[in-house]
Design a protein around this motif. Structure first.
Motif, short mmCIF file in Angstrom:
data_model
loop_
_atom_site.label_atom_id
_atom_site.label_comp_id
_atom_site.label_asym_id
_atom_site.label_seq_id
_atom_site.Cartn_x
_atom_site.Cartn_y
_atom_site.Cartn_z
N MET A 1 0.83 -1.21 0.00
CA MET A 1 0.00 0.00 0.00
C MET A 1 0.87 1.26 0.00
SD MET A 1 -3.16 0.90 -0.04
CE MET A 1 -4.23 2.23 0.35
N LYS A 2 1.90 1.24 0.87
CA LYS A 2 2.79 2.40 0.96
C LYS A 2 3.53 2.61 -0.37
CE LYS A 2 6.53 4.42 3.65
NZ LYS A 2 7.61 4.18 4.60
N GLU A 3 3.91 1.50 -1.00
CA GLU A 3 4.62 1.57 -2.28
C GLU A 3 3.72 2.18 -3.36
OE1 GLU A 3 6.47 -1.50 -5.50
OE2 GLU A 3 6.73 -2.02 -3.39
N ASN A 4 2.43 1.81 -3.34
CA ASN A 4 1.46 2.39 -4.29
C ASN A 4 1.36 3.91 -4.10
OD1 ASN A 4 0.90 -0.06 -5.42
ND2 ASN A 4 -1.09 -0.33 -4.42
N GLU A 5 1.30 4.34 -2.84
CA GLU A 5 1.20 5.77 -2.55
C GLU A 5 2.47 6.51 -2.98
OE1 GLU A 5 -1.15 8.03 -1.56
OE2 GLU A 5 -2.38 6.28 -2.05
N GLU A 6 3.61 5.88 -2.76
CA GLU A 6 4.88 6.49 -3.17
C GLU A 6 4.96 6.62 -4.69
OE1 GLU A 6 7.98 4.16 -1.36
OE2 GLU A 6 7.60 5.00 0.63
N THR A 7 4.53 5.58 -5.40
CA THR A 7 4.53 5.62 -6.88
C THR A 7 3.58 6.69 -7.38
OG1 THR A 7 5.01 3.25 -6.96
CG2 THR A 7 4.13 4.24 -8.97
N ARG A 8 2.39 6.74 -6.78
CA ARG A 8 1.38 7.74 -7.16
C ARG A 8 1.93 9.15 -6.94
NH1 ARG A 8 -3.15 10.51 -5.46
NH2 ARG A 8 -5.00 10.19 -6.76
N LEU A 42 1.11 2.44 -16.63
CA LEU A 42 1.06 2.56 -15.17
C LEU A 42 0.38 3.86 -14.76
CD1 LEU A 42 1.89 1.28 -12.43
CD2 LEU A 42 3.96 2.68 -12.55
N TRP A 45 -3.19 3.44 -15.15
CA TRP A 45 -3.73 2.56 -14.11
C TRP A 45 -4.06 3.37 -12.85
CZ3 TRP A 45 -2.30 0.77 -9.19
CH2 TRP A 45 -3.02 -0.33 -8.74
N TYR A 46 -3.21 4.34 -12.54
CA TYR A 46 -3.44 5.18 -11.36
C TYR A 46 -4.46 6.29 -11.60
CZ TYR A 46 0.33 3.24 -8.47
OH TYR A 46 1.12 2.42 -7.69
#
Length: 198
Positions: A1-8, A42, A45-46
């Motif tokens: 989850m944290k990785e998704n937020e960092e990527t976003r 990607l 996707w976001y």
């Protein structure tokens, strides 16, 4: 989850730089992907679309703006707080001028549904208005501001005065430095003088 937020967050950071370089209309998702070092798929996707990505940037900008004003010292008296809010607004504008220009450019484009754009603009306006409403209520409670003020209308008038200054900078291309010093102090003093209890 944290990785998704960092990527976003990384994509959003890259997007703001891309929009700053070429403006909203001329910035492609490919350019943002290249800047972020990720695939275009990607980003889709976001965010689904360039419009949705920009709306996310606007929401993040509004949140940052709100956080800036929440940091006000709760112990300060209303008049001092009013001074500080107006000063903070102007500093925030100067520090975020590039994004504000991009936002205005986006707002004037036709790609996103008008209702969505208008709602985003209203959200910014209302959150700023509410900050002044709370300060005015505090000042009336302290017996410093005129108790006969129409609080909502007064908050709208204050915000409109400050936004009018912003329009001078954004739409007419004037430098914020032209309004620093005496001009800005006079504007602030006029606003505060108009709400003080006589």
């Amino acid at each position: 989850m944290k990785e998704n937020e960092e990527t976003r967050s990384h994509i959003l950071d890259s997007a703001i730089h891309s929009f700053a370089d070429t403006g909203y209309k001329a910035t492609s998702m490919s350019k943002i992907a290249k800047k972020a070092g990720v695939s275009k798929s990607l980003i889709f996707w976001y965010f689904e679309s360039k419009g949705k990505l920009f709306e996310s940037l606007v929401d993040r900008f509004v949140a940052q703006c709100a956080i800036s004003f929440v940091r006000l010292d709760a112990k300060k008296k209303a008049q001092e707080k009013m001074n500080e809010i107006i000063d903070m607004y102007w500093v925030f504008v100067k520090n975020n001028l590039e994004f504000i220009r991009i936002f205005m450019n986006w707002f004037l484009q036709a790609e996103t549904k008008e209702k969505t754009k208008t709602e985003r603009l209203r959200k910014i306006h209302r959150s700023f208005e509410e900050i002044f409403v709370q300060c005015l209520l505090l000042g009336i409670e302290e017996g410093v501001f005129d108790e006969n003020l129409n609080i909502q209308n007064t908050a709208v008038l204050i915000v409109s005065s400050l936004e009018g200054l912003l329009v001078q900078v954004i739409m007419l291309g004037q430098s914020p430095k032209e309004f620093d010093g005496v001009f800005f102090e006079n504007l602030k003093n006029s606003i505060i003088h108009g709400i003080i209890k006589r």
